[in-house]
Structure formats: C-alpha cells, structure tokens
Design a protein around this motif. Structure first.
Motif, mmCIF file in Angstrom:
data_model
loop_
_atom_site.group_PDB
_atom_site.id
_atom_site.type_symbol
_atom_site.label_atom_id
_atom_site.label_comp_id
_atom_site.label_asym_id
_atom_site.label_seq_id
_atom_site.Cartn_x
_atom_site.Cartn_y
_atom_site.Cartn_z
ATOM 1 N N ASN A 1 8.048 13.794 -2.278
ATOM 2 C CA ASN A 1 7.318 15.153 -2.326
ATOM 3 C C ASN A 1 6.729 15.096 -1.032
ATOM 4 O OD1 ASN A 1 4.809 13.833 -2.442
ATOM 5 N ND2 ASN A 1 5.124 13.556 -4.822
ATOM 6 N N THR A 2 6.247 16.366 -0.377
ATOM 7 C CA THR A 2 5.393 16.664 0.796
ATOM 8 C C THR A 2 4.140 15.421 0.966
ATOM 9 O OG1 THR A 2 4.122 18.206 -0.122
ATOM 10 C CG2 THR A 2 6.183 18.906 0.875
ATOM 11 N N GLY A 3 3.644 15.042 -0.176
ATOM 12 C CA GLY A 3 2.603 14.091 0.222
ATOM 13 C C GLY A 3 2.958 12.629 0.587
ATOM 14 N N ASP A 4 4.282 12.448 0.349
ATOM 15 C CA ASP A 4 5.021 11.092 0.527
ATOM 16 C C ASP A 4 5.225 10.991 2.225
ATOM 17 O OD1 ASP A 4 4.765 10.314 -1.847
ATOM 18 O OD2 ASP A 4 7.039 11.051 -2.385
ATOM 19 N N VAL A 5 5.569 12.302 2.743
ATOM 20 C CA VAL A 5 5.858 12.138 4.069
ATOM 21 C C VAL A 5 4.714 11.498 5.032
ATOM 22 C CG1 VAL A 5 6.520 13.416 6.136
ATOM 23 C CG2 VAL A 5 7.244 14.150 3.740
ATOM 24 N N PRO A 6 3.758 11.718 5.031
ATOM 25 C CA PRO A 6 2.524 10.939 5.714
ATOM 26 C C PRO A 6 2.638 9.571 5.560
ATOM 27 C CG PRO A 6 1.541 12.951 4.890
ATOM 28 C CD PRO A 6 2.784 12.885 4.323
ATOM 29 N N VAL A 7 2.949 9.080 4.125
ATOM 30 C CA VAL A 7 2.584 7.684 3.987
ATOM 31 C C VAL A 7 3.836 7.160 4.503
ATOM 32 C CG1 VAL A 7 3.041 6.109 1.857
ATOM 33 C CG2 VAL A 7 1.700 8.248 1.648
ATOM 34 N N ALA B 1 5.463 7.890 7.073
ATOM 35 C CA ALA B 1 5.487 7.998 8.795
ATOM 36 C C ALA B 1 4.487 6.910 9.128
ATOM 37 C CB ALA B 1 4.922 9.363 9.196
ATOM 38 N N ILE B 2 3.530 6.725 8.399
ATOM 39 C CA ILE B 2 2.391 5.546 8.607
ATOM 40 C C ILE B 2 2.810 4.055 8.564
ATOM 41 C CG2 ILE B 2 0.145 4.533 8.036
ATOM 42 C CD1 ILE B 2 -0.681 7.582 7.842
ATOM 43 N N TRP B 3 3.731 4.087 7.321
ATOM 44 C CA TRP B 3 4.345 2.894 7.392
ATOM 45 C C TRP B 3 5.268 2.410 8.389
ATOM 46 C CZ3 TRP B 3 9.464 1.833 6.155
ATOM 47 C CH2 TRP B 3 9.881 0.344 5.705
ATOM 48 N N GLY B 4 6.130 3.566 8.720
ATOM 49 C CA GLY B 4 7.188 3.329 9.769
ATOM 50 C C GLY B 4 6.548 2.556 11.202
ATOM 51 N N MET B 5 5.307 3.367 11.542
ATOM 52 C CA MET B 5 4.573 2.986 12.591
ATOM 53 C C MET B 5 3.892 1.633 12.478
ATOM 54 S SD MET B 5 2.472 6.355 13.918
ATOM 55 C CE MET B 5 1.613 6.606 12.189
ATOM 56 N N LEU C 1 0.711 -1.239 0.051
ATOM 57 C CA LEU C 1 0.202 -0.098 0.011
ATOM 58 C C LEU C 1 0.961 1.206 0.066
ATOM 59 C CD1 LEU C 1 -2.801 -1.031 2.436
ATOM 60 C CD2 LEU C 1 -3.007 -0.706 -0.030
ATOM 61 N N ALA C 2 1.763 1.299 0.828
ATOM 62 C CA ALA C 2 2.697 2.488 0.990
ATOM 63 C C ALA C 2 3.410 2.644 -0.718
ATOM 64 C CB ALA C 2 3.699 2.376 2.016
ATOM 65 N N LEU C 3 4.018 1.482 -0.936
ATOM 66 C CA LEU C 3 4.481 1.632 -2.463
ATOM 67 C C LEU C 3 3.539 2.270 -3.450
ATOM 68 C CD1 LEU C 3 6.715 -1.469 -2.591
ATOM 69 C CD2 LEU C 3 7.642 0.991 -2.554
ATOM 70 N N LEU C 4 2.498 1.899 -3.406
ATOM 71 C CA LEU C 4 1.110 2.489 -4.223
ATOM 72 C C LEU C 4 0.988 3.659 -4.191
ATOM 73 C CD1 LEU C 4 -1.370 -0.509 -4.229
ATOM 74 C CD2 LEU C 4 0.014 -0.075 -6.095
ATOM 75 N N LEU C 5 0.912 4.249 -2.841
ATOM 76 C CA LEU C 5 0.788 5.653 -2.558
ATOM 77 C C LEU C 5 1.775 6.501 -2.975
ATOM 78 C CD1 LEU C 5 -1.142 5.330 0.828
ATOM 79 C CD2 LEU C 5 -2.030 6.149 -1.495
ATOM 80 N N LEU C 6 3.165 5.845 -2.752
ATOM 81 C CA LEU C 6 4.272 6.783 -3.168
ATOM 82 C C LEU C 6 4.540 6.987 -4.770
ATOM 83 C CD1 LEU C 6 6.932 5.208 -0.636
ATOM 84 C CD2 LEU C 6 5.921 7.462 -0.537
ATOM 85 N N ALA C 7 4.155 5.852 -5.510
ATOM 86 C CA ALA C 7 4.082 6.101 -7.075
ATOM 87 C C ALA C 7 3.066 6.784 -7.754
ATOM 88 C CB ALA C 7 4.058 4.488 -7.349
ATOM 89 N N GLY C 8 2.090 7.173 -6.628
ATOM 90 C CA GLY C 8 0.986 8.030 -7.365
ATOM 91 C C GLY C 8 1.203 9.447 -7.770
ATOM 92 N N HIS C 9 0.983 10.060 -8.634
ATOM 93 C CA HIS C 9 1.104 11.459 -9.109
ATOM 94 C C HIS C 9 -0.253 12.042 -9.048
ATOM 95 C CE1 HIS C 9 5.221 10.157 -10.232
ATOM 96 N NE2 HIS C 9 4.568 8.998 -10.720
ATOM 97 N N GLY C 10 -0.831 12.099 -8.117
ATOM 98 C CA GLY C 10 -2.046 13.087 -7.976
ATOM 99 C C GLY C 10 -1.828 14.315 -7.820
#
Length: 67
Positions: A42-48, A50-54, A16-25
């Motif tokens: 990009n700044t949209g990747d930071v929350p992804v 962080a949540i992946w790390g948790m 799921l994290a890889l899918l969100l990181l690969a997105g270009h929305g």
C-alpha cells in the motif's frame, strides 16, 4: 569491525522494515499491489521501502569502503 557494523545495521534495518510492512494501521493507505485477499503493498509501504533501500546502500558502502 566495519563489516560487522554493516551486517548489524543491515539486520536492524531489515527487521524494522518488515515490522512496518506487516502493520495494518490506519496510516497504511490505499493498496496498489495485492498479492492475495489480505496481503499486498500500500502507499504507506513506499516510504518504508525507500528508507530501507537507502540504508542498505549505506551498509554496502560501509562494507566496501577502504580506510
């Protein structure tokens, strides 16, 4: 069983994290670390990330917790 769950959660979180990181929305935000002309963080990747790390920390705890 606990270790199987930990591996399953880890794989699901990672995919799921890889899918969100690969997105270009349009919500991707400003790029702050470019790998090349069309890839980077990009700044949209930071929350992804962080949540992946948790989630990974939770998987490690699930893997190592004795009960």
């Amino acid at each position: 069983m606990r270790r199987l769950l930990a591996v399953g959660f880890f794989l699901a979180l990672t995919v799921l994290a890889l899918l969100l990181l690969a997105g270009h929305g349009p919500w991707a935000g400003e790029s702050f670390w470019a790998f090349d002309e069309s890839h980077g963080l990009n700044t949209g990747d930071v929350p992804v990330l962080a949540i992946w790390g948790m989630g990974v920390v939770g998987c490690v705890l699930l893997w190592t917790h004795d009960s």
